[in-house]
Design an enzyme around this catalytic site. Structure first.
Site, short mmCIF file in Angstrom:
data_model
loop_
_atom_site.label_atom_id
_atom_site.label_comp_id
_atom_site.label_asym_id
_atom_site.label_seq_id
_atom_site.Cartn_x
_atom_site.Cartn_y
_atom_site.Cartn_z
N SER A 1 -15.24 37.99 -5.40
CA SER A 1 -15.90 38.39 -4.15
C SER A 1 -17.17 39.21 -4.39
O SER A 1 -17.18 40.14 -5.20
CB SER A 1 -14.93 39.20 -3.29
N LYS A 2 -18.21 38.85 -3.66
CA LYS A 2 -19.47 39.61 -3.74
C LYS A 2 -19.53 40.69 -2.65
O LYS A 2 -20.50 41.44 -2.57
CB LYS A 2 -20.66 38.66 -3.58
N SER A 3 -18.50 40.76 -1.82
CA SER A 3 -18.55 41.71 -0.69
C SER A 3 -18.70 43.17 -1.14
O SER A 3 -19.48 43.90 -0.52
CB SER A 3 -17.32 41.54 0.19
N THR B 1 -10.69 37.64 3.91
CA THR B 1 -11.21 36.34 3.51
C THR B 1 -10.07 35.39 3.18
O THR B 1 -8.90 35.69 3.46
CB THR B 1 -12.24 36.51 2.35
N LYS C 1 -7.44 34.66 7.07
CA LYS C 1 -8.17 34.89 8.33
C LYS C 1 -7.34 34.57 9.58
O LYS C 1 -7.48 35.22 10.60
CB LYS C 1 -9.47 34.08 8.36
N ARG D 1 -12.63 13.98 8.23
CA ARG D 1 -11.83 12.94 7.57
C ARG D 1 -10.65 12.58 8.47
O ARG D 1 -10.36 11.41 8.71
CB ARG D 1 -11.35 13.53 6.24
N MET E 1 -21.96 25.66 3.66
CA MET E 1 -21.40 27.00 3.83
C MET E 1 -20.90 27.58 2.52
O MET E 1 -20.67 28.78 2.40
CB MET E 1 -20.28 26.97 4.89
N GLY F 1 -24.62 28.86 1.39
CA GLY F 1 -24.07 29.85 2.31
C GLY F 1 -24.23 31.31 1.88
O GLY F 1 -23.61 32.19 2.47
P1 ATR Z 1 -11.34 25.93 5.43
O1 ATR Z 1 -10.74 27.22 5.89
O2 ATR Z 1 -12.17 26.03 4.18
O3 ATR Z 1 -12.08 25.23 6.53
P2 ATR Z 1 -9.19 24.08 5.86
O4 ATR Z 1 -8.87 24.71 7.15
O5 ATR Z 1 -8.09 23.64 4.95
O6 ATR Z 1 -10.11 25.02 4.97
O7 ATR Z 1 -10.14 22.82 6.17
C1 ATR Z 1 -10.71 22.05 5.16
C2 ATR Z 1 -11.66 21.05 5.80
O8 ATR Z 1 -12.36 20.34 4.77
C3 ATR Z 1 -10.97 20.00 6.64
O9 ATR Z 1 -11.84 19.62 7.68
C4 ATR Z 1 -10.77 18.87 5.62
O10 ATR Z 1 -10.63 17.59 6.20
P3 ATR Z 1 -9.17 17.13 6.77
O11 ATR Z 1 -8.98 17.86 8.08
O12 ATR Z 1 -9.27 15.67 6.95
O13 ATR Z 1 -8.18 17.55 5.73
C5 ATR Z 1 -12.08 18.94 4.89
N1 ATR Z 1 -12.10 18.38 3.54
C6 ATR Z 1 -11.56 18.89 2.41
N2 ATR Z 1 -11.84 18.13 1.34
C7 ATR Z 1 -12.61 17.10 1.79
C8 ATR Z 1 -13.22 15.96 1.16
N3 ATR Z 1 -13.14 15.74 -0.15
N4 ATR Z 1 -13.94 15.11 1.93
C9 ATR Z 1 -14.04 15.34 3.26
N5 ATR Z 1 -13.47 16.38 3.91
C10 ATR Z 1 -12.77 17.25 3.18
#
Ligand code: ATR
Length: 268
Positions: free
Chosen positions: A15-17, A62, A66, A151, A214, A237
Site C-alpha cells: 500500500s502507498k497510502s 481497501t 470495503k 463478462r 483504475m 489509477g
Molecule cells: P473488484 O472489487 O476489483 O471490482 P470484483 O468485485 O470481484 O472485484 O469484480 C471483478 C470484475 O472484473 C468483474 O466485473 C469481473 O467480471 P465478472 O463479473 O464477469 O466476473 C471482471 N473481470 C475479472 N477478470 C476479468 C477478465 N479477465 N476479463 C474480463 N473481466 C474480468
C-alpha cells in the site's frame, strides 16, 4: 497529541497510502500518524474494534474489506450508500461512520488532473464488480452517458437497473460493443491484476478518447491495447489513488492537501 489513522487491507504491504498521507500531513502541518495494518481475512471487525479502543480517529479500508466495512457502519454518507462500499471510516463517540471517496477521487483525476470533463461524454465502464460500483454514481452525476460492459451480463444489468428512475445507463456484453466508440473508456475490471485483457473489439477508441485503467503500478495490457487502438490519452489509477486519499484526509482533518506534488513524487 498525535491523532492516529491507518489503512486496513489484506494484503497491505504494497500500500502507498501511508506514504501519501505522510506527505499530506507534512504539507498541511497536521500532527497525525498513519500506518498500514493487515487484518486477517476473518478478522476485519475485530481489527476495527481494536482501533476504536486504542483511540484511532479513523481509517481507510481497501481490498477485500470495503463491503464488510459498509455493513458494519452505524452511519453512511449518500455516496457510500450508492456505492455499497466504504473506503473511509471515522470513529466518533463510539460510533463507526462510513464514507466512500473512490468515485470523487476518480472524477477529480479525470476532470481536473487530466482535464477531461465528463458532461455529455460517452463513457464505457468495463466491469460490474466492486470497483465499478464504487465510481459509477459519480460518473453518472457528472452528466455522462454510460454503457457498462461486463463478462457476466447479468451483473451489468443489475448495476444499470439502479439508474432506471433517473436516466438511461446501458448494459452490454463485450461482443455487444462491436461497431461502437466512446470518449472515455474506464477499465474497472480486475483483469489487469491477472495480466489479462477483457475481449474488447477493435474500434472502441477514437483519436481523442481517454483510456483510464483504475489499476496502477504497471503498464497494463488494457493500456497497451488502448495505445495500439489509437487512444491519444492513456492514464492509470495512480492519480485516483492520491485523489481519493486527499478527499479522505480533507474529511478527517478539514484541510485540503495539494495532490499534484504527491502524484509527481509517486510517479518519480
Ligand atoms: P473488484 O472489487 O476489483 O471490482 P470484483 O468485485 O470481484 O472485484 O469484480 C471483478 C470484475 O472484473 C468483474 O466485473 C469481473 O467480471 P465478472 O463479473 O464477469 O466476473 C471482471 N473481470 C475479472 N477478470 C476479468 C477478465 N479477465 N476479463 C474480463 N473481466 C474480468
Amino acid at each position: 497529541m498525535t491523532d492516529k489513522y491507518a489503512v486496513i487491507g489484506h494484503p497491505i504491504s504494497h500500500s502507498k497510502s501511508p506514504l501519501i498521507h505522510h506527505a499530506f500531513a507534512v504539507q498541511t502541518q497536521q500532527d497525525i500518524s498513519y500506518q498500514a495494518i493487515e487484518a486477517p481475512l476473518d478478522g476485519f471487525k475485530s481489527t476495527i474494534e481494536r482501533l476504536v479502543n486504542e483511540g484511532y480517529k479513523g481509517c481507510n479500508v481497501t481490498v477485500p474489506f470495503k463491503f464488510e466495512a459498509f455493513k458494519l457502519c452505524n452511519q453512511l454518507t449518500g455516496r457510500a450508500q450508492a456505492a455499497q462500499a466504504v473506503n473511509t471510516l471515522f470513529f466518533r463517540d463510539g460510533e463507526v461512520l462510513g464514507d466512500n471517496t473512490d468515485g470523487v477521487g476518480m472524477l477529480a483525476d479525470i476532470e481536473q488532473n487530466l482535464a477531461c470533463k465528463l458532461l455529455f461524454k460517452r463513457v464505457l465502464l468495463l466491469g460490474a464488480g466492486g470497483a465499478a460500483h464504487g465510481v459509477i454514481w459519480q460518473i453518472f452525476n457528472a452528466g455522462a452517458t454510460i454503457t457498462v460492459a461486463n463478462r457476466t451480463l447479468e451483473k451489468a444489468r443489475q448495476m444499470v437497473s439502479e439508474f432506471a428512475p433517473y436516466g438511461t445507463v446501458i448494459a452490454s456484453t463485450f461482443e455487444g460493443l462491436e461497431g461502437k466508440s466512446y470518449d472515455v473508456i474506464i477499465n474497472a475490471t480486475s483483469s489487469s491484476l491477472a495480466d489479462e485483457l477483457p475481449p474488447l473489439p477493435d474500434g472502441l477508441f477514437k483519436p481523442n478518447s481517454l483510456a483510464y485503467d483504475m489499476m496502477y503500478g504497471k503498464h497494463s495490457l488494457f493500456m497497451k491495447f488502448a495505445a495500439e487502438q489509437g487512444a491519444s490519452h492513456c492514464a492509470d489509477g495512480l492519480g485516483m489513488l492520491v485523489e481519493q486519499a486527499a478527499e479522505a484526509f480533507f474529511k478527517w482533518r478539514e484541510v485540503r492537501p495539494d495532490t499534484a506534488p504527491v502524484i509527481a513524487k509517486l510517479r518519480a
